[in-house]
Structures are given as structure tokens and as C-alpha cells.
Scaffold this active site. Sequence first.
Site, PDB file in Angstrom:
ATOM      1  N   CYS A 112       4.111  12.952  -7.503  1.00  0.00           N
ATOM      2  CA  CYS A 112       3.238  13.872  -8.239  1.00  0.00           C
ATOM      3  C   CYS A 112       1.878  13.208  -8.428  1.00  0.00           C
ATOM      4  O   CYS A 112       1.800  11.999  -8.701  1.00  0.00           O
ATOM      5  CB  CYS A 112       3.864  14.177  -9.598  1.00  0.00           C
ATOM      6  SG  CYS A 112       2.837  15.256 -10.599  1.00  0.00           S
ATOM      7  N   HIS A 139       0.824  -1.221   0.000  1.00  0.00           N
ATOM      8  CA  HIS A 139       0.000   0.000   0.000  1.00  0.00           C
ATOM      9  C   HIS A 139       0.850   1.259   0.000  1.00  0.00           C
ATOM     10  O   HIS A 139       0.348   2.336   0.300  1.00  0.00           O
ATOM     11  CB  HIS A 139      -0.944  -0.010   1.212  1.00  0.00           C
ATOM     12  CG  HIS A 139      -2.029  -1.035   1.102  1.00  0.00           C
ATOM     13  ND1 HIS A 139      -2.714  -1.521   2.198  1.00  0.00           N
ATOM     14  CD2 HIS A 139      -2.525  -1.704   0.027  1.00  0.00           C
ATOM     15  CE1 HIS A 139      -3.609  -2.411   1.786  1.00  0.00           C
ATOM     16  NE2 HIS A 139      -3.502  -2.548   0.486  1.00  0.00           N
ATOM     17  N   CYS A 175       5.549  19.607 -13.297  1.00  0.00           N
ATOM     18  CA  CYS A 175       4.291  19.897 -14.022  1.00  0.00           C
ATOM     19  C   CYS A 175       3.334  20.755 -13.216  1.00  0.00           C
ATOM     20  O   CYS A 175       2.225  21.028 -13.639  1.00  0.00           O
ATOM     21  CB  CYS A 175       3.601  18.582 -14.413  1.00  0.00           C
ATOM     22  SG  CYS A 175       2.874  17.722 -13.007  1.00  0.00           S
ATOM     23  N   SER A 203      -6.473  -7.381   9.750  1.00  0.00           N
ATOM     24  CA  SER A 203      -7.881  -7.780   9.921  1.00  0.00           C
ATOM     25  C   SER A 203      -8.370  -8.593   8.730  1.00  0.00           C
ATOM     26  O   SER A 203      -9.486  -9.085   8.714  1.00  0.00           O
ATOM     27  CB  SER A 203      -8.748  -6.523  10.097  1.00  0.00           C
ATOM     28  OG  SER A 203      -8.543  -5.638   9.010  1.00  0.00           O
TER      29      SER A 203
HETATM   30  P1  OAD Z   1      -6.599  -3.007  10.769  1.00  0.00           P
HETATM   31  O1  OAD Z   1      -6.596  -1.853  11.712  1.00  0.00           O
HETATM   32  O2  OAD Z   1      -7.768  -3.256   9.878  1.00  0.00           O
HETATM   33  O3  OAD Z   1      -6.383  -4.380  11.586  1.00  0.00           O
HETATM   34  C1  OAD Z   1      -5.325  -4.467  12.519  1.00  0.00           C
HETATM   35  C2  OAD Z   1      -5.300  -5.908  13.012  1.00  0.00           C
HETATM   36  O4  OAD Z   1      -4.185  -6.046  13.886  1.00  0.00           O
HETATM   37  C3  OAD Z   1      -6.547  -6.300  13.799  1.00  0.00           C
HETATM   38  O5  OAD Z   1      -7.042  -7.532  13.317  1.00  0.00           O
HETATM   39  C4  OAD Z   1      -6.031  -6.455  15.242  1.00  0.00           C
HETATM   40  O6  OAD Z   1      -6.692  -7.509  15.913  1.00  0.00           O
HETATM   41  C5  OAD Z   1      -4.592  -6.818  15.011  1.00  0.00           C
HETATM   42  N1  OAD Z   1      -3.686  -6.458  16.096  1.00  0.00           N
HETATM   43  C6  OAD Z   1      -3.786  -5.432  16.965  1.00  0.00           C
HETATM   44  N2  OAD Z   1      -2.716  -5.431  17.792  1.00  0.00           N
HETATM   45  C7  OAD Z   1      -1.929  -6.495  17.422  1.00  0.00           C
HETATM   46  C8  OAD Z   1      -0.700  -7.036  17.879  1.00  0.00           C
HETATM   47  N3  OAD Z   1      -0.037  -6.478  18.914  1.00  0.00           N
HETATM   48  N4  OAD Z   1      -0.195  -8.127  17.254  1.00  0.00           N
HETATM   49  C9  OAD Z   1      -0.855  -8.702  16.219  1.00  0.00           C
HETATM   50  N5  OAD Z   1      -2.037  -8.232  15.728  1.00  0.00           N
HETATM   51  C10 OAD Z   1      -2.554  -7.147  16.330  1.00  0.00           C
HETATM   52  O7  OAD Z   1      -5.261  -2.880   9.906  1.00  0.00           O
HETATM   53  P2  OAD Z   1      -4.913  -3.660   8.569  1.00  0.00           P
HETATM   54  O8  OAD Z   1      -5.441  -5.046   8.579  1.00  0.00           O
HETATM   55  O9  OAD Z   1      -3.454  -3.511   8.353  1.00  0.00           O
HETATM   56  O10 OAD Z   1      -5.316   0.141   3.520  1.00  0.00           O
HETATM   57  O11 OAD Z   1      -5.696  -2.805   7.464  1.00  0.00           O
HETATM   58  C11 OAD Z   1      -5.526  -3.219   6.115  1.00  0.00           C
HETATM   59  C12 OAD Z   1      -5.661  -1.994   5.276  1.00  0.00           C
HETATM   60  O12 OAD Z   1      -6.914  -1.351   5.587  1.00  0.00           O
HETATM   61  C13 OAD Z   1      -4.620  -0.933   5.542  1.00  0.00           C
HETATM   62  O13 OAD Z   1      -3.421  -1.202   4.888  1.00  0.00           O
HETATM   63  C14 OAD Z   1      -5.318   0.275   4.953  1.00  0.00           C
HETATM   64  C15 OAD Z   1      -6.722   0.057   5.470  1.00  0.00           C
HETATM   65  O14 OAD Z   1      -7.670   0.504   4.558  1.00  0.00           O
HETATM   66  C16 OAD Z   1      -5.097   1.281   2.797  1.00  0.00           C
HETATM   67  O15 OAD Z   1      -4.808   2.329   3.335  1.00  0.00           O
HETATM   68  C17 OAD Z   1      -5.266   1.095   1.336  1.00  0.00           C
END
Ligand code: OAD
Length: 245
Positions: free
Chosen positions: A128, A120, A151, A190
Site C-alpha cells: 500500500c 532496494h 484503505c 556501478s
Molecule cells: P548499474 O546498471 O548502475 O551498474 C551495473 C554494473 O554491472 C556496471 O558497473 C556494469 O559494468 C556491471 N556489469 C555488467 N555486466 C556484468 C557482468 N556480467 N558481471 C559483473 N558485472 C557486470 O546497476 P546497479 O549498480 O545495480 O537503485 O545500480 C544500483 C542502483 O541504481 C539500482 O539498485 C537502482 C539504480 O538506481 C534503485 O532503484 C533505488
Amino acid sequence: MTGGIQELANLLRRSQHPVVLTGAGVSAESGVPTFRDTQTGLWANYRPEDLATPEAFTRDPETVWRWYAWRRELLAGVRPNPGHTALARLQQVVPALALITQNVDGLHQLAGSPGVIEFHGNINRTVCSDKSCQGQALPDDTREPPLCDRCAALMRPDVVWFGEAIPEPTMTAAGAALEGCDLFISIGTSAVVYPAAGMAQQVVANGANVAEINPNATPLTSNADISIAEASGEVLPKLLAAIET
Ligand code: OAD
């Protein structure tokens, strides 16, 4: 040894093509709010989905720019945690281990991980807003957002927004890493945002084992061969110790 870690270590020892996918949970123990918990203080009235989109940037580039500037400030003093460090060491002990991250904080690289596939993007880079232009902002341009020096289009964070495609080179790199993957380890995500969330299903179809490290259940948990419901900062050093003994 926590249930599952020894089992995962055994699979990792035998794996020819292990792949790790990380999400915001891996950075949580560094004090970085997970993506959806980011909204505290000044930004409590916004949803990330209303800020991390091309439409939001078109509608109000200054607010979107300032939100990312605020997130960069949050990261300024942040250090990798034992989970990042153990993962970087694991990549030395298991050279075939590929690391794909959804995180934009650059903490894996700071911990020493090589070849990180930033699915991501990275919040510390700006590009840009005309994707065909390679221009940059002039260092003394204090406008929010600054303009491209080539630009004059608006500069933007080098991250993937909702509704945007993953850049082709990134998809190619991730595809190559997942080619022949026989062990997929999902850590701190998640598992709800596609296409990253589709990786596990893709490799299971090819017969890979799947492990998950996450204190909370996700849509992946019920299909995982190994599920370790603990914090990554606790688990990964133990996994490293299990591999190194
Ligand atoms: P989330 O905030 O959706 O999920 C974070 C996950 O980490 C959750 O399932 C928690 O249970 C888990 N968690 C919390 N603390 C933890 C720990 N100490 N050890 C292990 N796990 C833990 O974040 P992402 O799954 O990364 O995309 O979100 C995916 C994408 O959604 C991001 O990259 C972003 C967002 O939209 C974009 O920006 C395009």
C-alpha cells in the site's frame, strides 16, 4: 586460474565476516538489462529516474505502474545464471557469507541463496502506498495501479525509489551484516548509488579487505585490494571451485 580468484578464495577461506553486495550486473547474464540499460523499445523516451521516484508516482501512477509491470514481464521467464547459482552454493560452503543485493528481481532467492537482504526491495511484491497500512490489492482488481483493500490508497511496487529512505528493518539487517565485516565483495554494481555505495568505505575504515568483480571500472576499483574485471557468471563458478578444492 584468473588473476585474483585464487587470492580472493584465500581471503574468503580466512574471513570471519564476509559480505557480498550485488548489483544489476549479476543479473545481466540472465538477460535482465542492467538498471540504466533498461530503457529499450516502448520506454526509450523515459529516464529511470523519471519513473522510479515518489514524485513520478504521484504525478502519473498509471505510467509508473505500467513500467514496473513491463519490468515484471521481462523477468517472467528469466532464470538465475551460473553467477547466482555459484553464489548460493558459496553461502553453503561459507555459512558466514552475508548477501546484500540492490537487485529487485528475486533471482538470488530463486537460485537458493538464503537470508538475502533486499536493500532496494523486490519488484514482485506490491504494498500500500500508505506505508503505515498493511493492506493488499484484491486479486481481481485490474486497475493500474490497483487500490488497497483496506484503505483504498494506490498500491505500489515494494521497491525503494530515488529520494526514498531505505526501510528501517533493511538498514538494521544490512548494518548487522556489515558489523565486523573483514571481507567485502562488490559484484556487478556501478557503486554510484548511496547508501549502498557507501558500504565499502564503511568497512574499509574498519580494516576490511575489498574485492570487486566487474568487467568495467567503478569508483571502487582503485581502492579495491582485489579487482577482477570479468563477468560474474564466469568468475563466481571459478571462485566456488577454488574454495571447494
Ligand atoms: P548499474 O546498471 O548502475 O551498474 C551495473 C554494473 O554491472 C556496471 O558497473 C556494469 O559494468 C556491471 N556489469 C555488467 N555486466 C556484468 C557482468 N556480467 N558481471 C559483473 N558485472 C557486470 O546497476 P546497479 O549498480 O545495480 O537503485 O545500480 C544500483 C542502483 O541504481 C539500482 O539498485 C537502482 C539504480 O538506481 C534503485 O532503484 C533505488
